[in-house]
Design an enzyme around this catalytic site. Structure first.
Site, PDB file in Angstrom:
ATOM      1  N   THR A  19       0.836  -1.205   0.000  1.00  0.00           N
ATOM      2  CA  THR A  19       0.000   0.000   0.000  1.00  0.00           C
ATOM      3  C   THR A  19       0.869   1.253   0.000  1.00  0.00           C
ATOM      4  OG1 THR A  19      -1.729  -1.192   1.162  1.00  0.00           O
ATOM      5  CG2 THR A  19      -1.833   1.209   1.264  1.00  0.00           C
ATOM      6  N   CYS A  41     -16.607  -5.882   2.712  1.00  0.00           N
ATOM      7  CA  CYS A  41     -17.801  -5.565   3.511  1.00  0.00           C
ATOM      8  C   CYS A  41     -17.537  -4.280   4.281  1.00  0.00           C
ATOM      9  CB  CYS A  41     -18.080  -6.672   4.518  1.00  0.00           C
ATOM     10  SG  CYS A  41     -18.330  -8.252   3.750  1.00  0.00           S
TER      11      CYS A  41
HETATM   12  N1  PLP Z   1      -1.548  -4.503  -4.330  1.00  0.00           N
HETATM   13  C1  PLP Z   1      -2.067  -5.715  -4.527  1.00  0.00           C
HETATM   14  C2  PLP Z   1      -2.221  -6.237  -5.912  1.00  0.00           C
HETATM   15  C3  PLP Z   1      -2.427  -6.515  -3.430  1.00  0.00           C
HETATM   16  O1  PLP Z   1      -2.934  -7.718  -3.636  1.00  0.00           O
HETATM   17  C4  PLP Z   1      -2.249  -5.983  -2.132  1.00  0.00           C
HETATM   18  C5  PLP Z   1      -2.674  -6.761  -0.946  1.00  0.00           C
HETATM   19  O2  PLP Z   1      -3.578  -7.566  -1.006  1.00  0.00           O
HETATM   20  C6  PLP Z   1      -1.693  -4.717  -1.985  1.00  0.00           C
HETATM   21  C7  PLP Z   1      -1.352  -3.997  -3.112  1.00  0.00           C
HETATM   22  C8  PLP Z   1      -1.436  -4.122  -0.628  1.00  0.00           C
HETATM   23  O3  PLP Z   1      -0.302  -4.695  -0.065  1.00  0.00           O
HETATM   24  P1  PLP Z   1       0.022  -4.574   1.497  1.00  0.00           P
HETATM   25  O4  PLP Z   1      -0.889  -5.537   2.182  1.00  0.00           O
HETATM   26  O5  PLP Z   1       1.445  -4.987   1.630  1.00  0.00           O
HETATM   27  O6  PLP Z   1      -0.210  -3.171   1.889  1.00  0.00           O
END
Ligand code: PLP
Length: 372
Positions: A72, A321
């Site tokens: 993220t 949700c």
């Molecule tokens: N991008 C994608 C494609 C993801 O699948 C995820 C998490 O599920 C993220 C970003 C976010 O990653 P993080 O959990 O390390 O913040």
């Protein structure tokens, strides 16, 4: 009750080898890697070694890698950082419509700041529509974002082609590679990519942003001089060591693990698709070997998921949700799959799953699906 963990796309367990590599950095090699004394120098040597090794694994330069707190943060940084630093080129941002919320919400934020954001449509098979991209990219497009592997349907995106289209107009190309590490190589054409250790048997709370040398990007976190002054904050050395170890296990063992997981996934698919009113979402070939996103027509995904959970099967829907409201999967909606968007479940397999588990789970699924 036995639990069947088929949710590896959400997160993976920490590998024992990774934990072993991390442990000394909690209580013995605990010094701050920014400290200039001997203990600090010791730790920074390991952090530098990790950065060099990760750069070699990804075929990039060590100075192009920045440690972050995960996917993220890396996605936020890549998009905000590039858009803010390249305002002289333009304010136009293109993102594929089925990105993770870490990308979509960042784009929405920038749009509120006055940037022009457009969404590249998807094909019914779950790929970014390259013709649409070619017609949307403009001289003032700063950045094009297309994820490497979709987190819901697992489809592997045509990154080289998408990057080429972006580059022709002088735009930069970013790929969220969070789901891809250990499955597919990240092409050199990507100017920036993000990844997150907990998706490949590493610790939660650490990831990478790779920024090709020469790409203009604004810092995300103002603070100390860590990460070449681009991302302040004490370097979490145990997590960085965990990221390194996990990435080397995932990338070096990728071929073997991919073929083992594919065999399991295909066994699962043969069983589940033999049930009435089921279908696979997303292309059957160009997808992550671990991913099976299945539509159970006429059923509500979240209810089915609860029933499976009560019988020990841990999977997920694409829907989130929020305060009791269930939203259909934005990924399946982007693919034009309205009915499927409310009736699908993602099963994602991993290292510890066995054939026996698949067969047992198939029996459970068959009996849950039979009950109305
Ligand atoms: N991008 C994608 C494609 C993801 O699948 C995820 C998490 O599920 C993220 C970003 C976010 O990653 P993080 O959990 O390390 O913040």
């Amino acid at each position: 009750m036995k639990r069947y963990y088929f949710d590896h796309a959400a997160t993976t367990p920490l590998a024992e080898e990774v934990l072993a590599a991390m442990l000394p950095f909690f209580c013995e090699k605990y010094a701050n890697p920014s400290s200039s004394h001997a203990l600090g120098r010791n730790v920074v040597a390991s952090v530098d070694e990790a950065r060099d090794a990760l750069a070699a694994l990804f075929g990039r330069k060590a100075k192009e890698l920045y440690f972050t707190s995960g996917g993220t943060e890396s996605d936020n940084w890549a998009i905000k950082g590039v858009m803010h630093a390249n305002r002289d080129k333009g304010r136009h941002l293109l993102v594929s419509a089925f990105e993770h919320p870490a990308v979509l919400e960042t784009a929405a934020f920038l749009s509120r700041e006055g940037y022009e954001v457009e969404y590249i449509p998807a094909t019914p098979q779950g790929f970014v529509d390259l013709d649409a991209l070619a017609s949307m990219v403009r001289d003032d497009t700063v950045l094009v974002c297309v994820m490497a592997a979709n987190n819901e349907v697992g489809t592997l995106q045509p990154l080289r082609e998408a990057a080429e289209i972006a580059h022709k107009k002088g735009a930069l190309f970013f790929t969220d590679a969070v789901q891809a590490v250990g499955s597919v190589a990240i092409p050199k054409e990507a100017d920036l990519f993000s990844c997150s250790a907990h998706k490949f048997y590493g610790p939660k709370g650490v990831g990478l942003l790779c920024v090709r040398e020469g790409v203009r990007i604004e810092r995300l976190l103002h603070g100390g001089h860590q990460e070449r002054s681009m991302r302040g904050g004490t370097t979490p050395s145990p997590l960085v060591i965990g990221l390194w170890k996990a990435a080397s296990l995932a990338i070096d063992g990728a071929d073997e693990e991919t073929s083992r997981v594919r065999t399991l996934r295909d066994r699962f698919l043969r069983g589940v698709l033999s049930l009435p009113n089921t279908a696979l979402n997303g292309d059957s070939e160009r997808r992550l070997a671990s991913n099976a996103n299945v539509c159970f027509y006429g059923r509500r995904g979240e209810i089915l998921l609860d029933n499976l959970d009560m019988r020990g099967i841990c999977a997920s829907t694409g829907s989130a949700c929020t305060s009791g409201a269930v939203h259909p999967s934005h990924v399946l909606l982007a693919m034009g799959k309205k009915e499927e968007a409310e009736s699908s479940i993602r099963f994602s397999f991993g290292r510890d799953n066995t054939e026996k588990e698949i067969d047992e789970a198939l029996e459970i699924i068959a009996s849950v699906v039979k009950k109305k």
